[in-house]
Design an enzyme around this catalytic site. Structure first.
Site, PDB file in Angstrom:
ATOM      1  N   ARG A 141      -0.688  -1.917  -6.898  1.00 26.20           N
ATOM      2  CA  ARG A 141      -0.862  -3.036  -5.954  1.00 26.20           C
ATOM      3  C   ARG A 141      -1.851  -4.047  -6.521  1.00 26.20           C
ATOM      4  O   ARG A 141      -1.635  -5.260  -6.425  1.00 26.20           O
ATOM      5  CB  ARG A 141      -1.343  -2.480  -4.608  1.00 26.20           C
ATOM      6  CG  ARG A 141      -1.675  -3.506  -3.543  1.00 26.20           C
ATOM      7  CD  ARG A 141      -1.890  -2.769  -2.228  1.00 26.20           C
ATOM      8  NE  ARG A 141      -2.810  -3.438  -1.333  1.00 26.20           N
ATOM      9  CZ  ARG A 141      -2.469  -4.343  -0.424  1.00 26.20           C
ATOM     10  NH1 ARG A 141      -1.208  -4.729  -0.322  1.00 26.20           N
ATOM     11  NH2 ARG A 141      -3.367  -4.876   0.383  1.00 26.20           N
TER      12      ARG A 141
ATOM     13  N   TYR B 214      -9.855  -8.407  -5.283  1.00 29.44           N
ATOM     14  CA  TYR B 214      -8.737  -7.509  -5.521  1.00 29.44           C
ATOM     15  C   TYR B 214      -7.997  -7.832  -6.808  1.00 29.44           C
ATOM     16  O   TYR B 214      -7.271  -7.020  -7.347  1.00 29.44           O
ATOM     17  CB  TYR B 214      -7.772  -7.629  -4.338  1.00 29.44           C
ATOM     18  CG  TYR B 214      -7.085  -6.359  -3.952  1.00 29.44           C
ATOM     19  CD1 TYR B 214      -7.675  -5.497  -3.041  1.00 29.44           C
ATOM     20  CD2 TYR B 214      -5.849  -6.020  -4.473  1.00 29.44           C
ATOM     21  CE1 TYR B 214      -7.047  -4.339  -2.664  1.00 29.44           C
ATOM     22  CE2 TYR B 214      -5.213  -4.869  -4.103  1.00 29.44           C
ATOM     23  CZ  TYR B 214      -5.810  -4.024  -3.195  1.00 29.44           C
ATOM     24  OH  TYR B 214      -5.184  -2.868  -2.831  1.00 29.44           O
TER      25      TYR B 214
ATOM     26  N   HIS C 238      -2.447   3.046  -6.233  1.00 33.37           N
ATOM     27  CA  HIS C 238      -3.047   1.840  -5.666  1.00 33.37           C
ATOM     28  C   HIS C 238      -3.290   0.780  -6.731  1.00 33.37           C
ATOM     29  O   HIS C 238      -3.294  -0.425  -6.444  1.00 33.37           O
ATOM     30  CB  HIS C 238      -4.366   2.193  -4.973  1.00 33.37           C
ATOM     31  CG  HIS C 238      -4.781   1.193  -3.933  1.00 33.37           C
ATOM     32  ND1 HIS C 238      -4.013   0.939  -2.810  1.00 33.37           N
ATOM     33  CD2 HIS C 238      -5.864   0.385  -3.832  1.00 33.37           C
ATOM     34  CE1 HIS C 238      -4.609   0.018  -2.069  1.00 33.37           C
ATOM     35  NE2 HIS C 238      -5.729  -0.336  -2.666  1.00 33.37           N
TER      36      HIS C 238
ATOM     37  N   LYS D 157      -2.847  -2.815   7.692  1.00 29.57           N
ATOM     38  CA  LYS D 157      -4.088  -2.372   8.314  1.00 29.57           C
ATOM     39  C   LYS D 157      -4.391  -3.192   9.557  1.00 29.57           C
ATOM     40  O   LYS D 157      -4.185  -4.398   9.591  1.00 29.57           O
ATOM     41  CB  LYS D 157      -5.245  -2.512   7.317  1.00 29.57           C
ATOM     42  CG  LYS D 157      -5.260  -1.447   6.234  1.00 29.57           C
ATOM     43  CD  LYS D 157      -6.514  -1.571   5.389  1.00 29.57           C
ATOM     44  CE  LYS D 157      -6.604  -0.453   4.374  1.00 29.57           C
ATOM     45  NZ  LYS D 157      -7.839  -0.542   3.549  1.00 29.57           N
TER      46      LYS D 157
ATOM     47  N   HIS E  21      -4.352  -9.438   3.392  1.00 25.83           N
ATOM     48  CA  HIS E  21      -5.810  -9.468   3.500  1.00 25.83           C
ATOM     49  C   HIS E  21      -6.237 -10.468   4.564  1.00 25.83           C
ATOM     50  O   HIS E  21      -5.706 -11.566   4.637  1.00 25.83           O
ATOM     51  CB  HIS E  21      -6.440  -9.873   2.162  1.00 25.83           C
ATOM     52  CG  HIS E  21      -6.392  -8.795   1.131  1.00 25.83           C
ATOM     53  ND1 HIS E  21      -6.493  -9.041  -0.219  1.00 25.83           N
ATOM     54  CD2 HIS E  21      -6.250  -7.447   1.256  1.00 25.83           C
ATOM     55  CE1 HIS E  21      -6.412  -7.893  -0.887  1.00 25.83           C
ATOM     56  NE2 HIS E  21      -6.268  -6.925  -0.017  1.00 25.83           N
TER      57      HIS E  21
ATOM     58  N   ARG F 172       0.861  -1.171   0.000  1.00 23.09           N
ATOM     59  CA  ARG F 172       0.000   0.000   0.000  1.00 23.09           C
ATOM     60  C   ARG F 172       0.905   1.231   0.000  1.00 23.09           C
ATOM     61  O   ARG F 172       2.045   1.186   0.479  1.00 23.09           O
ATOM     62  CB  ARG F 172      -0.895   0.033   1.236  1.00 23.09           C
ATOM     63  CG  ARG F 172      -1.839  -1.155   1.357  1.00 23.09           C
ATOM     64  CD  ARG F 172      -2.647  -1.066   2.656  1.00 23.09           C
ATOM     65  NE  ARG F 172      -3.616  -2.149   2.762  1.00 23.09           N
ATOM     66  CZ  ARG F 172      -3.391  -3.303   3.376  1.00 23.09           C
ATOM     67  NH1 ARG F 172      -2.191  -3.520   3.938  1.00 23.09           N
ATOM     68  NH2 ARG F 172      -4.317  -4.230   3.435  1.00 23.09           N
TER      69      ARG F 172
END
Length: 307
Positions: free
Chosen positions: A256, A288, A253, A185, A279, A162
């Site tokens: 990615r 994704y 982004h 995250k 994830h 990211r």
């Protein structure tokens, strides 16, 4: 909208956000979004009920209030996706509040989120991704800035980072090892292999950068020596898009996304790609990547023990 909060509701919201940060590792941007969403809900209740609700009144919120809030939000133009996010925050707050105050928040938790079509990311084609890396270095006349931007986009595409993760690297991470320990995250930690091209790009940037890479200093610097603003990377990508004739979806982004999609297309395992991206859910990884049903069935057939 903070005027619509009673002292008890304000304290409860503050305590919930503190727990989300301490126990669940929620990022500052996530906490800010939670705070706005729940505060907006409480502001609506104050207007709807004629007084700022205390915690006792919050425990009595039922389907009527929830439906009125959602109708109000849609009436003022809030998109279904945004309302679903706000509802998720309100439910999270109520789960915590119900446990703390000893009531069952069934009425709030039973409300269904509005349906919306999930926007799938649009990765770049492999030749376009390579062209971006080769072209971004041409967007600045300052050699070290050009090398910096090339190093950042190489990390995004080559390692699937990211933008916040790439710009969160410090001097302690240099020279880049063969595998980086990344905190993503929610504080989720993962190991990400670093391809030789990415290590070489960062080494070249560091050799040209006029600022000393102290262990706690940001690895990627702005022209005044502070941490590089992600908006500057986005602007460099905008110039690249114009030069190469790429669509507006070709953002930092998207690199990615491209990393994940191209790995899967080359035969990479979906579970392994999930780990590389950080994830929590395999379904997130599936969405994704630009993966079609046929490819998914190939992965399934190759991996399932009974296939």
């Amino acid at each position: 909208m903070s005027l619509a909060l009673s002292d008890g509701a304000r304290a409860a919201l503050s305590d919930w956000l503190a727990q989300e940060k301490a126990l669940n590792g929620a990022a500052e941007n996530t906490l800010a979004a939670y705070g706005r969403d729940v505060t907006g809900f409480l502001a609506f209740l104050a207007e709807y009920q004629g007084a700022a609700p205390g915690t006792g009144a919050l425990a009595r919120v039922g389907l009527r209030e929830m439906r009125a809030w959602m109708a109000h939000e849609r009436g003022r133009g809030v998109a279904a996706r945004s309302l679903a996010r706000s509802l998720s925050a309100v439910k999270g707050f109520y789960r915590w509040l119900g446990r703390r105050d000893g009531f069952e928040p069934t009425a709030v938790l039973s409300v269904r989120a509005p349906k919306f079509s999930r926007k799938l990311p649009r990765p770049l084609a492999e030749d376009a991704a390579r062209a971006v890396i080769g072209t971004v270095e041409l967007q600045s006349d300052t050699p070290w800035v050009a090398a910096r931007d090339a190093a950042v986009v190489t990390l995004l595409y080559g390692c699937g980072l990211r933008i916040s993760e790439a710009l969160g690297l410090t001097g302690r991470d240099a020279p880049l090892p063969e595998a980086l320990r990344i905190h993503g995250k929610g504080g989720k930690e993962r190991m990400v292999p670093v391809i030789p091209a990415a290590r070489a790009a960062v080494d070249r940037y560091l050799a040209l950068c006029p600022f000393e890479p102290g262990p706690d200093a940001p690895l990627f610097r702005g022209v005044r020596g502070g941490a590089l603003n992600p908006r500057l990377v986005a602007k460099a990508m905008e110039r690249v898009r114009l030069q190469l004739g790429l669509p507006a979806t070709a953002t930092p982004h998207a690199l990615r996304h491209s990393f994940a999609t191209h790995l899967l297309g080359a035969g990479g395992d979906l579970r392994a790609i999930q780990e590389l991206l950080g994830h929590a859910s395999l379904s997130t990884t599936q969405a994704y990547t630009a993966v079609d049903t046929a490819r998914l069935m190939e992965v399934y057939a190759a991996a399932h023990p009974k296939a």
